[in-house]
Design an enzyme around this catalytic site. Sequence first.
Site, PDB file in Angstrom:
ATOM      1  N   ASN A  45       0.805  -1.231   0.000  1.00  0.00           N
ATOM      2  CA  ASN A  45       0.000   0.000   0.000  1.00  0.00           C
ATOM      3  C   ASN A  45       0.838   1.283   0.000  1.00  0.00           C
ATOM      4  O   ASN A  45       0.431   2.295  -0.564  1.00  0.00           O
ATOM      5  CB  ASN A  45      -1.012   0.005   1.151  1.00  0.00           C
ATOM      6  CG  ASN A  45      -0.375  -0.194   2.505  1.00  0.00           C
ATOM      7  OD1 ASN A  45       0.713  -0.753   2.632  1.00  0.00           O
ATOM      8  ND2 ASN A  45      -1.058   0.264   3.541  1.00  0.00           N
TER       9      ASN A  45
ATOM     10  N   LYS B 126      11.698  -8.511   1.481  1.00  0.00           N
ATOM     11  CA  LYS B 126      10.732  -9.383   0.818  1.00  0.00           C
ATOM     12  C   LYS B 126       9.477  -8.538   0.679  1.00  0.00           C
ATOM     13  O   LYS B 126       8.734  -8.326   1.638  1.00  0.00           O
ATOM     14  CB  LYS B 126      10.468 -10.648   1.639  1.00  0.00           C
ATOM     15  CG  LYS B 126       9.570 -11.667   0.905  1.00  0.00           C
ATOM     16  CD  LYS B 126       8.111 -11.392   1.214  1.00  0.00           C
ATOM     17  CE  LYS B 126       7.179 -12.365   0.525  1.00  0.00           C
ATOM     18  NZ  LYS B 126       6.245 -11.741  -0.409  1.00  0.00           N
ATOM     19  N   HIS B 127       9.248  -8.011  -0.515  1.00  0.00           N
ATOM     20  CA  HIS B 127       8.122  -7.110  -0.745  1.00  0.00           C
ATOM     21  C   HIS B 127       6.893  -7.915  -1.177  1.00  0.00           C
ATOM     22  O   HIS B 127       6.982  -9.098  -1.531  1.00  0.00           O
ATOM     23  CB  HIS B 127       8.487  -6.086  -1.825  1.00  0.00           C
ATOM     24  CG  HIS B 127       7.977  -4.712  -1.540  1.00  0.00           C
ATOM     25  ND1 HIS B 127       6.792  -4.472  -0.883  1.00  0.00           N
ATOM     26  CD2 HIS B 127       8.490  -3.470  -1.831  1.00  0.00           C
ATOM     27  CE1 HIS B 127       6.600  -3.171  -0.779  1.00  0.00           C
ATOM     28  NE2 HIS B 127       7.618  -2.537  -1.328  1.00  0.00           N
ATOM     29  N   ALA B 128       5.730  -7.259  -1.133  1.00  0.00           N
ATOM     30  CA  ALA B 128       4.511  -7.870  -1.659  1.00  0.00           C
ATOM     31  C   ALA B 128       4.700  -8.174  -3.139  1.00  0.00           C
ATOM     32  O   ALA B 128       5.296  -7.372  -3.878  1.00  0.00           O
ATOM     33  CB  ALA B 128       3.325  -6.932  -1.453  1.00  0.00           C
ATOM     34  N   SER B 129       4.194  -9.303  -3.593  1.00  0.00           N
ATOM     35  CA  SER B 129       4.492  -9.768  -4.948  1.00  0.00           C
ATOM     36  C   SER B 129       3.910  -8.864  -6.033  1.00  0.00           C
ATOM     37  O   SER B 129       4.411  -8.860  -7.156  1.00  0.00           O
ATOM     38  CB  SER B 129       3.983 -11.197  -5.131  1.00  0.00           C
ATOM     39  OG  SER B 129       2.591 -11.269  -4.913  1.00  0.00           O
TER      40      SER B 129
ATOM     41  N   GLY C 257       2.024  -5.353   7.823  1.00  0.00           N
ATOM     42  CA  GLY C 257       1.045  -6.122   7.069  1.00  0.00           C
ATOM     43  C   GLY C 257      -0.157  -6.467   7.927  1.00  0.00           C
ATOM     44  O   GLY C 257      -0.448  -5.802   8.926  1.00  0.00           O
TER      45      GLY C 257
ATOM     46  N   GLU D 212       4.077  -4.106  12.653  1.00  0.00           N
ATOM     47  CA  GLU D 212       3.092  -3.035  12.472  1.00  0.00           C
ATOM     48  C   GLU D 212       1.973  -3.636  11.652  1.00  0.00           C
ATOM     49  O   GLU D 212       2.127  -3.884  10.457  1.00  0.00           O
ATOM     50  CB  GLU D 212       3.733  -1.835  11.778  1.00  0.00           C
ATOM     51  CG  GLU D 212       2.909  -0.563  11.882  1.00  0.00           C
ATOM     52  CD  GLU D 212       2.136  -0.235  10.617  1.00  0.00           C
ATOM     53  OE1 GLU D 212       0.945  -0.619  10.548  1.00  0.00           O
ATOM     54  OE2 GLU D 212       2.717   0.372   9.724  1.00  0.00           O
TER      55      GLU D 212
ATOM     56  N   CYS E 172      -3.268   1.328   7.025  1.00  0.00           N
ATOM     57  CA  CYS E 172      -3.497   0.777   8.363  1.00  0.00           C
ATOM     58  C   CYS E 172      -3.993   1.850   9.317  1.00  0.00           C
ATOM     59  O   CYS E 172      -4.737   1.557  10.249  1.00  0.00           O
ATOM     60  CB  CYS E 172      -2.211   0.147   8.906  1.00  0.00           C
ATOM     61  SG  CYS E 172      -1.656  -1.305   7.998  1.00  0.00           S
TER      62      CYS E 172
END
Length: 450
Positions: A130, A153-156, A205, A227, A261
Amino acid sequence: MFNSIYPYTQEIIAEYQEHTESEIATKLLKGEKAYRELLRTPLEKRCQWMAGVAKSMRDNVKEHATLITREMGKTLKEATAEVLKCAATIDFYVENIGGMLSPRIISSDASKSYVSYEAKGIILAIMPWNFPYWQVFRFAIPNILAGNAGILKHASNVSGCALAIEKLFVESEFPEGTFQSVLLSSKHIEPIIADPRVQGVTLTGSTPAGKSVAALAGKYIKKTVLELGGSDPFIVLKDADIQEAAKVAVQGRMQNAGQSCIAAKRWIVEQPVVADFTAAVKAILSQLKQGDPMLESTQMGPMARLDLAAELGKQLQSSTAQGAHLELGGTWEGCNFAPTLLTGITSDMTAFREETFGPLAVVIAAANEEDAISLANETEFGLGSALWTKDLEKAARLATQIESGNVFINAMVRSDARLPFGGVKQSGYGRELSLEGTHEFLNVKTVYIH
């Protein structure tokens, strides 16, 4: 393969190959070597290199912002602001990191005793889509300046952003391996967490993701900062500036298409001003233009993925079936979800009980200020909160009663490098940013000299 899909049109814009075990092993080796080299590098030099990263970001801000928009859908204006915020945060840390890392002298029976703050190794960051630059940089800047190396390791769905951030460090003067991205699915993350060269894990996440990572980190005795989710209350008391509160409420709920968030997810309004507040926010929301995120005139882009829009739609339908009144919006096509307003929300409804991650605003009536605080705390989350009143003494008193990591009085909740950021309850633990965040992944070493 990981696909990057432009949310506004569902066009596949890029494909990325998952890294192999051999490639990841090489990255860990490079990361350890970089950490050892950073330990031998003066802080002033690390600051100089980091300032170069900020300059590159500013020089190429349009390129970075366009990549963010194409991969996760926020407006180009919002993406540009995100990139520039990262650069500004580098400026802050370059100026202040020396004081944050200075030893703290402690009076004792020793000739001299003090606490030193020392780097520990590679820190693994598991980050969401996001805010694909900001979430990464708010971890990377203080840790790398302090002497740690970073692996992301990022969101795909934002693999392009992950590699672009890595490239910024590769093209800087930092040692090779200082910051690296790994492209892999979450189910393959355990070997990296287990590796003895990895000395900590930070995750931003969902709460379920946090529980999974915390369990793995505990298994291997690794420090974690989490977080996680939030269902932030936005409390409006009867003596508040209603028009200003309404304007900030909409901004806090609808920025990034509501996918934050710390978005103002529950508008809790004292009964005497419910009607006025509702009319004010409805008027603002009705003028909000959702659409093509590349256009300057667009105020809100699409949601990031089809499944996220579908899930928000289910929560909306569930809430209206439970008795909530649809005041505005309620329609979506693909990822393009119209700004939506529900009233008549009670604490047993889906829109109150669950985190709604999208452009869905809800008004909850509170009988009085005590009821408002009670409703605010009636959640498993505790990340951020806002309280609106003209009585600042009362605000300070009520702030102590709100169960959250952040309380903003007459302002929108936001992260700021000068202020520690994090949550309580199911919103996680540990802090990012400021002095507290800088020390999370350092060895707080006591030195006693007799």
